[in-house]
Design an enzyme around this catalytic site. Structure first.
Site, short mmCIF file in Angstrom:
data_model
loop_
_atom_site.label_atom_id
_atom_site.label_comp_id
_atom_site.label_asym_id
_atom_site.label_seq_id
_atom_site.Cartn_x
_atom_site.Cartn_y
_atom_site.Cartn_z
N ASP A 140 0.85 -1.18 0.00
CA ASP A 140 0.00 0.00 0.00
C ASP A 140 0.89 1.24 0.00
OD1 ASP A 140 -2.76 1.35 0.66
OD2 ASP A 140 -1.31 2.21 2.06
N ASP B 184 -3.34 2.35 -5.75
CA ASP B 184 -2.26 2.45 -4.77
C ASP B 184 -2.03 1.17 -3.97
OD1 ASP B 184 -4.59 2.55 -3.35
OD2 ASP B 184 -3.99 4.20 -2.04
N GLU B 185 -2.65 0.06 -4.39
CA GLU B 185 -2.47 -1.21 -3.68
C GLU B 185 -2.31 -2.36 -4.66
OE1 GLU B 185 -4.92 -2.53 -0.38
OE2 GLU B 185 -5.44 -0.46 0.08
#
Length: 418
Positions: A15, A114-115
Site C-alpha cells: 500500500d 495504490d495497492e
C-alpha cells in the site's frame, strides 16, 4: 484449529502511503512526510472532496479523506493541489513494472491505483525471506519514487491485506506479518468494522447479533451466519479464522461478466428534462461496453437518487422481449422506467443504468425490415470511430444539451480531472 489442510503461500500486500499526496509532493520537490498538502478533486468547488492529504497535515489538523474542501482549516502553510488522476495512474503503472522486475506478471494482482498483491513463493533463494523481499520493495520504491510503502505479509491475500491495514501502517518499519498461527493473537481482538470487506451496514448487522470483534465472528456458529447472510456469512466466518482460498496467482480477471453498468453523481440538481440526455449518454456507454465484449442483455436496470435535502430515490428494472445491446433499445426501456417511478417534485443527484441477464455471442433478434441489423452495424461503426479517435470524436446532439455528461466526463479519469 488445524490449519495444515489449508494452502500456505508467501503473499505480500503493498500500500503506497498517502499516494496521491505523495505523488504531488514529489512533483513539487517537497518531502511527503513533512509538507502540509491536500489533494482536492476540484478546488473551484467548495464542496469538493479531499482525496488525499499528507501525514503531516493529518497529524497537525486531523484532516481526513472524507472532509470537504471548505472544511480545511485556515492555515497559510497548507498547499492545495488539484487532483490529476492520469499522473497517479502513470506512477501506479511504473510501480507495478518495478515489482514485475522481481516477480512474474501472473504473481501480481493490482487491487487499486495504490495497492497490489504479489506472491513471492519460491523466491527465497534469489532475494531472501518474505520480510527481506518486503524491505527490498520498500527501498526500491523509495529510491525510485520517493514515497513510503506499507506491506503486509500473510499465508493468503486476506491475511496480507488485513495485517497491512491493521498493523503494518502503525509499525515504524511499515511491515507486519500474520500467519495462520497469528490470527487469534493479532486479528481476533480487532473490531469488525476495521476488517477489510466489512462496511458500516454489515457492522451494524453483526453488532446487533452481539458480534463486536473479529474473534466473536470466528466463534459464532456457522449455521446462523449462513442463515442470516447466505454465502457472504460463510465467507465472513472463514475469513475471521484467517482462511482465504481465492487464487494468489493466475488470471485474476477471468471471472464471467455479470452486468454492464455506468453511473454518475451529478454536480448540480437535475430536473426531469435535464435527465434524458444524461440517461442517453449512460446507455450509450453501457451498450458500447457490451458490444465490445460481444454480449447482449435482456434486463435493463436504472437507479435514481434524489438530493440530500429530500433523500430517497428508486431502483427498478424491466425485462425486454428479446436481448439487445443497441443504445436506443436500452434507452427507451430506461426512460419508460424513469417516467413510471420518478417523483416530479424532487431533484435528482445520482443516476445509474445497467444491462444484466447477459448472453454471449452478440446475436440480435432481427426484425422483418432489417432495421436492427442496420442499427447494429451503425453502432459498431460509431464504436470504431470513438475507439480510434477518442470518446468525443462522434457524439449525439443530446450530449451537447445541458444534461449531457459525455463531454465533461471525457476530461476526467476515475471521476477526476486528468
Amino acid at each position: 484449529m488445524d490449519n495444515h489442510q489449508y494452502p500456505r503461500h508467501d503473499v505480500l500486500c503493498l500500500d503506497m502511503r498517502s499516494f496521491y499526496a505523495s505523488v504531488e509532493c514529489i512533483k513539487m520537490g517537497l518531502d511527503p512526510s513533512e509538507a502540509l498538502l491536500a489533494v482536492v478533486g476540484d478546488p473551484e468547488r467548495q464542496g469538493s472532496i479531499i482525496l488525499a492529504s499528507t501525514p503531516a497535515l493529518k497529524k497537525k489538523h486531523g484532516v481526513s479523506n472524507v472532509l470537504r474542501f471548505f472544511e480545511l482549516p485556515e492555515d497559510p502553510e497548507i498547499i492545495i493541489v488539484k487532483a490529476r488522476m492520469q499522473d497517479y495512474l502513470d506512477v501506479s503503472l511504473e510501480i507495478t513494472k518495478l515489482i514485475h522486475q522481481y516477480a512474474p506478471r501472473e504473481a501480481i494482482h493490482v487491487y487499486s491505483v495504490d495497492e497490489l498483491w504479489v506472491t513471492v513463493d519460491g523466491m527465497k533463494s534469489l532475494y531472501g525471506s518474505p520480510r527481506q523481499i518486503a524491505e527490498l520493495f520498500q527501498k526500491r520504491i523509495m529510491d525510485q519514487f520517493g514515497m513510503k510503502c506499507a506491506i503486509g505479509i500473510g499465508d493468503n491475500k486476506f491475511l496480507a491485506k488485513v495485517v497491512m491495514d491493521i498493523h503494518a501502517k502503525k509499525q515504524a518499519d511499515g511491515i507486519a506479518v500474520c500467519r495462520y498461527e497469528d490470527v487469534e493473537r493479532l486479528l481476533w481482538p480487532v473490531p469488525v468494522e476495521e476488517i477489510w470487506g466489512i462496511g458500516r451496514r454489515m457492522m451494524n448487522r453483526l453488532n446487533n447479533m452481539g458480534i463486536i470483534r473479529l474473534g466473536d465472528l470466528a466463534t459464532h456458529p456457522l449455521r446462523f451466519l449462513k442463515k442470516r447472510f447466505g454465502i457472504m456469512g460463510e465467507q465472513l466466518y472463514w475469513h475471521a479464522k484467517g482462511i482465504d482460498l481465492s487464487p494468489v496467482c493466475g488470471d485474476f480477471t477471468g471471472s464471467s461478466q455479470k452486468s454492464y453498468g455506468h453511473g454518475i453523481t451529478l454536480l448540480e440538481d437535475y430536473g426531469e428534462q435535464d435527465i434524458y440526455p444524461c440517461l442517453l449518454d449512460l446507455c450509450e456507454e453501457v451498450c458500447r461496453r457490451a458490444r465490445d465484449s460481444s454480449h447482449i442483455g435482456r434486463t435493463v436496470h436504472i437507479g435514481i437518487g434524489y438530493t440530500k435535502e429530500t433523500g430517497g430515490g428508486f431502483s427498478r428494472s424491466v425485462s425486454l422481449s428479446s436481448p439487445t445491446n443497441l443504445t436506443m433499445d436500452v434507452y427507451k426501456a430506461a426512460v419508460s422506467l424513469f417516467k413510471r417511478h420518478y417523483d416530479r417534485d424532487r431533484c435528482i443527484r445520482r443516476v445509474y443504468v445497467s444491462l444484466t441477464n447477459l448472453e454471449r455471442g452478440g446475436v440480435l433478434q432481427l426484425d422483418f425490415f432489417g432495421q436492427k441489423d442496420r442499427q447494429f452495424r451503425l453502432s459498431r461503426t460509431m464504436d470504431d470511430i470513438r475507439r480510434r479517435h477518442g470518446a468525443t470524436a462522434l457524439l449525439r446532439a443530446s450530449s451537447y444539451e445541458r444534461g449531457g455528461i459525455t463531454l465533461e466526463r471525457s476530461r476526467k479519469v476515475g471521476g477526476h480531472y486528468k
